[in-house]
Design a protein around this motif. Structure first.
Motif, mmCIF file in Angstrom:
data_model
loop_
_atom_site.group_PDB
_atom_site.id
_atom_site.type_symbol
_atom_site.label_atom_id
_atom_site.label_comp_id
_atom_site.label_asym_id
_atom_site.label_seq_id
_atom_site.Cartn_x
_atom_site.Cartn_y
_atom_site.Cartn_z
ATOM 1 N N ASN A 182 18.301 65.228 25.154
ATOM 2 C CA ASN A 182 17.367 64.492 24.096
ATOM 3 C C ASN A 182 16.284 65.564 23.724
ATOM 4 O O ASN A 182 15.613 65.561 22.336
ATOM 5 C CB ASN A 182 17.086 63.249 24.409
ATOM 6 C CG ASN A 182 18.487 62.493 24.411
ATOM 7 O OD1 ASN A 182 19.260 62.472 23.727
ATOM 8 N ND2 ASN A 182 18.348 61.043 24.882
ATOM 9 N N LEU A 183 15.585 65.807 24.920
ATOM 10 C CA LEU A 183 14.241 66.667 24.601
ATOM 11 C C LEU A 183 14.476 67.933 23.875
ATOM 12 O O LEU A 183 13.739 68.384 23.186
ATOM 13 C CB LEU A 183 13.651 66.698 26.011
ATOM 14 C CG LEU A 183 13.108 65.665 26.784
ATOM 15 C CD1 LEU A 183 12.533 66.096 28.128
ATOM 16 C CD2 LEU A 183 11.995 64.989 25.799
ATOM 17 N N LEU A 232 12.289 67.371 34.503
ATOM 18 C CA LEU A 232 13.453 66.775 34.458
ATOM 19 C C LEU A 232 14.438 68.052 35.083
ATOM 20 O O LEU A 232 15.326 67.857 35.837
ATOM 21 C CB LEU A 232 13.923 66.334 33.278
ATOM 22 C CG LEU A 232 13.691 64.919 32.817
ATOM 23 C CD1 LEU A 232 13.815 64.846 31.149
ATOM 24 C CD2 LEU A 232 14.024 63.972 33.624
ATOM 25 N N LYS A 233 14.118 69.204 34.686
ATOM 26 C CA LYS A 233 15.090 70.343 35.139
ATOM 27 C C LYS A 233 14.832 70.548 36.532
ATOM 28 O O LYS A 233 15.789 70.895 37.248
ATOM 29 C CB LYS A 233 14.480 71.576 34.366
ATOM 30 C CG LYS A 233 14.899 71.716 32.971
ATOM 31 C CD LYS A 233 16.306 71.640 32.772
ATOM 32 C CE LYS A 233 17.165 73.103 33.179
ATOM 33 N NZ LYS A 233 18.453 72.944 32.612
ATOM 34 N N GLU A 234 13.667 70.384 37.162
ATOM 35 C CA GLU A 234 13.243 70.388 38.598
ATOM 36 C C GLU A 234 14.100 69.396 39.246
ATOM 37 O O GLU A 234 14.769 69.714 40.175
ATOM 38 C CB GLU A 234 11.757 70.309 38.823
ATOM 39 C CG GLU A 234 11.252 70.604 39.971
ATOM 40 C CD GLU A 234 9.648 70.499 40.285
ATOM 41 O OE1 GLU A 234 9.257 69.705 40.991
ATOM 42 O OE2 GLU A 234 8.938 71.083 39.328
ATOM 43 N N MET A 235 14.129 68.177 38.800
ATOM 44 C CA MET A 235 14.913 67.356 39.322
ATOM 45 C C MET A 235 16.411 67.479 39.374
ATOM 46 O O MET A 235 17.137 67.153 40.370
ATOM 47 C CB MET A 235 14.676 65.809 38.928
ATOM 48 C CG MET A 235 13.371 65.241 38.966
ATOM 49 S SD MET A 235 12.904 63.745 38.004
ATOM 50 C CE MET A 235 14.100 62.571 38.766
ATOM 51 N N GLU A 236 16.904 67.990 38.258
ATOM 52 C CA GLU A 236 18.334 68.487 38.030
ATOM 53 C C GLU A 236 18.758 69.308 39.152
ATOM 54 O O GLU A 236 19.712 69.459 39.407
ATOM 55 C CB GLU A 236 18.520 68.854 36.649
ATOM 56 C CG GLU A 236 20.032 69.257 36.476
ATOM 57 C CD GLU A 236 20.232 69.721 34.887
ATOM 58 O OE1 GLU A 236 21.221 69.205 34.255
ATOM 59 O OE2 GLU A 236 19.698 70.442 34.503
ATOM 60 N N ASN A 237 17.765 70.374 39.667
ATOM 61 C CA ASN A 237 18.119 71.490 40.584
ATOM 62 C C ASN A 237 17.922 71.052 41.658
ATOM 63 O O ASN A 237 18.213 71.749 42.876
ATOM 64 C CB ASN A 237 17.067 72.655 40.014
ATOM 65 C CG ASN A 237 17.539 73.392 38.824
ATOM 66 O OD1 ASN A 237 18.712 73.223 38.473
ATOM 67 N ND2 ASN A 237 16.466 73.799 38.072
ATOM 68 N N LEU A 249 20.198 62.549 33.774
ATOM 69 C CA LEU A 249 19.339 63.613 33.545
ATOM 70 C C LEU A 249 19.756 64.633 32.520
ATOM 71 O O LEU A 249 18.953 65.174 31.910
ATOM 72 C CB LEU A 249 19.228 64.424 35.089
ATOM 73 C CG LEU A 249 18.371 63.680 36.290
ATOM 74 C CD1 LEU A 249 18.575 64.612 37.439
ATOM 75 C CD2 LEU A 249 16.787 63.787 35.798
ATOM 76 N N ALA A 250 20.932 64.864 32.533
ATOM 77 C CA ALA A 250 21.618 65.663 31.623
ATOM 78 C C ALA A 250 21.472 65.178 30.242
ATOM 79 O O ALA A 250 21.001 65.849 29.088
ATOM 80 C CB ALA A 250 23.228 66.310 31.824
ATOM 81 N N HIS A 251 21.403 64.099 30.109
ATOM 82 C CA HIS A 251 21.220 63.271 28.774
ATOM 83 C C HIS A 251 19.878 63.279 28.366
ATOM 84 O O HIS A 251 19.791 63.731 27.142
ATOM 85 C CB HIS A 251 21.758 61.932 29.001
ATOM 86 C CG HIS A 251 21.527 60.968 27.645
ATOM 87 N ND1 HIS A 251 22.073 61.147 26.495
ATOM 88 C CD2 HIS A 251 20.558 59.980 27.397
ATOM 89 C CE1 HIS A 251 21.833 60.124 25.603
ATOM 90 N NE2 HIS A 251 20.824 59.529 26.322
#
Length: 218
Positions: free
Chosen positions: A51-52, A68-73, A45-47
């Motif tokens: 990239n984005l 992605l930020k939502e999933m990361e949190n 997810l961080a990768h």
């Protein structure tokens, strides 16, 4: 992994097929693999996010970045694996006690103490009565609209609306009393009042070494 603040209790079955010393070894191995999987997911997810953010026109990818930020949190709590012998009723009771102990833990589930409106209990009792009635088919499947009309025959539920019933069914689905796949288009109008029927169906259709069993039939 996509549910915010979810709690997962891994359960290892078939303890009766293992030597006693194997059980702890397998438990450690499974927990290590789960930990490694979560670390890999976090890294991936961080990768993707980096990239984005580093792309030439990041504004075009804002929707993806936000998802992605939502999933990361999303925090994911993994509890210690419980190993059970499904052929031993005592182990099933031990698993049940473990689940209840975790569910009552307010640190894991801050919203565990929640007062439900009386209508929730009334609908729950009415659905149990409908499911146990002689006119109910063994498969326990019922059309959503027909269920609403059946419930409205109860004097205290005469004003039950569609949206309220949907909310109540979501709750009853979460506690396992009914099964309602509202997110699946072809099943959203069907309520399974007998979840055990589905379990029986899955046991018939989803089998270990099914392909080999079918090929062995002349």
């Amino acid at each position: 992994m996509r549910v915010p603040n979810s709690v997962v209790l891994p359960v290892g079955t078939h303890v009766d097929c293992c030597q006693e010393e194997e059980v702890e070894e397998k438990r450690r191995d499974i927990m290590a693999k789960i930990t490694a999987m979560l670390m890999e997911r976090k890294s991936n997810l961080a990768h993707f996010i980096n990239n984005l953010e580093g792309s030439e026109e990041p504004e075009f990818y804002m929707d993806q970045w936000e998802r992605l930020k939502e999933m990361e949190n999303c925090t994911l709590t993994i509890l210690n694996l419980v190993a059970v012998n499904c052929t031993d009723h005592r182990d099933i009771k031990k698993l049940e006690a473990t689940i209840l102990e975790h569910v009552k833990n307010e640190e894991l589930f801050p919203e565990v103490v929640r007062v439900l409106p009386p209508v929730y209990r009334q609908v729950e009792a009415a659905i149990i009565a409908i499911a146990q009635s002689e006119e109910m088919a063994d498969h326990g499947m019922m059309d959503f609209q027909y269920l609403l009309s059946k419930l409205s025959h109860y004097k205290h539920l005469a004003n039950l609306g569609r949206e309220l019933l949907q909310d109540i069914l979501r709750y009853l689905h979460r506690i396992g009393l009914v099964v309602w796949y509202e997110e699946i288009k072809h099943l959203e109008s069907t309520v399974f009042l007998q979840p055990t029927f589905l379990i029986t169906m899955f046991k018939l259709l989803v089998r270990y070494r099914l392909v080999q069993q079918l090929e062995s039939i002349s």
